[in-house]
Design a protein around this motif. Sequence first.
Motif, short mmCIF file in Angstrom:
data_model
loop_
_atom_site.label_atom_id
_atom_site.label_comp_id
_atom_site.label_asym_id
_atom_site.label_seq_id
_atom_site.Cartn_x
_atom_site.Cartn_y
_atom_site.Cartn_z
N ALA A 99 0.84 -1.21 0.00
CA ALA A 99 0.00 0.00 0.00
C ALA A 99 0.87 1.25 0.00
CB ALA A 99 -0.93 0.00 1.20
N ALA A 100 0.72 2.06 -1.03
CA ALA A 100 1.52 3.29 -1.16
C ALA A 100 0.92 4.43 -0.34
CB ALA A 100 1.61 3.71 -2.62
N PHE A 101 -0.40 4.51 -0.30
CA PHE A 101 -1.08 5.56 0.45
C PHE A 101 -2.51 5.17 0.78
CE2 PHE A 101 -1.82 6.65 -4.04
CZ PHE A 101 -3.19 6.81 -4.07
N ILE A 102 -3.05 5.84 1.79
CA ILE A 102 -4.47 5.75 2.13
C ILE A 102 -4.99 7.18 2.13
CG2 ILE A 102 -6.19 5.16 3.88
CD1 ILE A 102 -4.06 3.30 5.10
N TYR A 103 -6.11 7.39 1.49
CA TYR A 103 -6.72 8.72 1.51
C TYR A 103 -8.20 8.57 1.81
CZ TYR A 103 -7.91 13.47 0.50
OH TYR A 103 -8.35 14.76 0.64
N THR A 104 -8.67 9.26 2.83
CA THR A 104 -10.09 9.27 3.16
C THR A 104 -10.57 10.71 3.26
OG1 THR A 104 -9.63 9.15 5.52
CG2 THR A 104 -10.03 7.08 4.42
N MET A 105 -11.82 10.92 2.91
CA MET A 105 -12.38 12.28 2.95
C MET A 105 -12.81 12.69 4.35
SD MET A 105 -14.77 13.41 -0.27
CE MET A 105 -15.98 12.14 -0.06
N TRP A 106 -13.49 11.78 5.05
CA TRP A 106 -14.09 12.15 6.34
C TRP A 106 -13.82 11.09 7.38
CZ3 TRP A 106 -18.19 12.45 2.35
CH2 TRP A 106 -18.35 13.75 1.86
N PHE A 107 -13.91 11.49 8.63
CA PHE A 107 -13.97 10.52 9.71
C PHE A 107 -15.41 10.07 9.85
CE2 PHE A 107 -9.93 12.40 11.10
CZ PHE A 107 -9.21 11.23 11.31
N PHE A 108 -15.60 8.80 10.13
CA PHE A 108 -16.92 8.20 10.26
C PHE A 108 -17.62 8.79 11.48
CE2 PHE A 108 -19.78 4.61 11.22
CZ PHE A 108 -20.33 4.44 9.97
N ASP A 109 -18.84 9.23 11.32
CA ASP A 109 -19.61 9.79 12.43
C ASP A 109 -20.67 8.79 12.86
OD1 ASP A 109 -21.12 10.11 10.10
OD2 ASP A 109 -22.01 12.00 10.74
N LYS A 110 -20.32 7.94 13.83
CA LYS A 110 -21.23 6.89 14.31
C LYS A 110 -22.57 7.50 14.70
CE LYS A 110 -21.35 2.52 16.15
NZ LYS A 110 -21.96 1.66 15.23
N GLY A 111 -23.62 7.01 14.07
CA GLY A 111 -24.97 7.48 14.37
C GLY A 111 -25.33 8.79 13.68
N GLY A 112 -24.44 9.30 12.86
CA GLY A 112 -24.67 10.58 12.22
C GLY A 112 -25.12 10.47 10.77
N TYR A 113 -25.11 11.62 10.12
CA TYR A 113 -25.58 11.73 8.74
C TYR A 113 -24.77 10.86 7.78
CZ TYR A 113 -26.85 13.80 4.27
OH TYR A 113 -27.27 13.98 2.99
N LEU A 114 -23.44 10.87 7.92
CA LEU A 114 -22.60 10.09 7.02
C LEU A 114 -22.88 8.60 7.16
CD1 LEU A 114 -20.39 10.02 4.88
CD2 LEU A 114 -18.70 10.03 6.74
N GLN A 115 -23.04 8.11 8.39
CA GLN A 115 -23.35 6.70 8.59
C GLN A 115 -24.66 6.35 7.90
OE1 GLN A 115 -23.94 5.31 12.63
NE2 GLN A 115 -23.70 3.18 12.00
N ASP A 116 -25.65 7.22 8.05
CA ASP A 116 -26.95 6.99 7.43
C ASP A 116 -26.82 6.95 5.90
OD1 ASP A 116 -29.88 6.74 7.52
OD2 ASP A 116 -29.87 8.78 6.68
N LEU A 117 -26.06 7.89 5.37
CA LEU A 117 -25.86 7.96 3.92
C LEU A 117 -25.15 6.71 3.39
CD1 LEU A 117 -26.48 10.02 1.71
CD2 LEU A 117 -24.22 11.00 2.10
N LEU A 118 -24.09 6.30 4.08
CA LEU A 118 -23.35 5.10 3.65
C LEU A 118 -24.20 3.84 3.80
CD1 LEU A 118 -19.79 5.95 5.00
CD2 LEU A 118 -20.54 5.91 2.61
N HIS A 119 -25.04 3.79 4.83
CA HIS A 119 -25.94 2.66 5.01
C HIS A 119 -26.94 2.58 3.84
CE1 HIS A 119 -28.09 -0.38 7.38
NE2 HIS A 119 -29.20 0.20 6.93
N LYS A 120 -27.47 3.74 3.46
CA LYS A 120 -28.41 3.76 2.33
C LYS A 120 -27.72 3.38 1.03
CE LYS A 120 -31.69 6.96 4.33
NZ LYS A 120 -32.14 8.33 4.46
N LEU A 121 -26.49 3.82 0.85
CA LEU A 121 -25.71 3.44 -0.33
C LEU A 121 -25.54 1.93 -0.38
CD1 LEU A 121 -23.64 3.78 -2.68
CD2 LEU A 121 -21.92 4.21 -0.92
N LYS A 122 -25.17 1.35 0.75
CA LYS A 122 -24.83 -0.06 0.81
C LYS A 122 -26.04 -0.99 0.72
CE LYS A 122 -21.16 -2.38 3.31
NZ LYS A 122 -20.15 -2.14 4.32
#
Length: 185
Positions: free
Chosen positions: A11-34
């Motif tokens: 692995a040369a690099f890891i890049y992530t946009m956001w930290f996971f917000d347990k119980g928050g909007y991002l978790q809900d969005l990723l759950h709906k995506l998945k």
Amino acid sequence: MARKEILPQSAAFIYTMWFFDKGGYLQDLLHKLKYHFMRGVGIELGYLLGKDFLHQQSTEELKYIDDLNPVIIPVPLHVKKRRKRGYNQARALAEGVSRSTGWTIIKKGAIKRVRKTKTQTGLTLEERSKNLKGAFQVKEPKLVLNRKCVVVDDVFTTGATTFELAKTLYEVNEVSSGILTVARA
């Protein structure tokens, strides 16, 4: 969030946009995506991820990646899980990353998840790594040879999944992969 950390050789690099917000909007969005077939959300998040990644890299880093003819590798799902879920959310993210970077996505079936693994939720890093050992296989090595593989997934937790896939790719092409994810838990 560009973080320097010790990574495996594959692995040369890891890049992530956001930290996971347990119980928050991002978790809900990723759950709906998945689980709710919201491909459009995945494509948009992937587009933002690719754009953000490009914006955060130096000209030299981007030139290095481009010189290695990058190819996007969405983390494959086992065929049974893909059938149950209806699609692979990582591929939707990869489509968005491709739109913002101009990089190609590996064709479907070129890399497969050949072992059905149990869910990673609740497992330790050691258990996750053992669970994923040998889970991926490159079916068409010529598509990754001498190329910078960029692994795309939704959430980076311990790295067991993306590191195992990067290791499998490295065994074929001996070029360290990059890893892009929407969130980091």
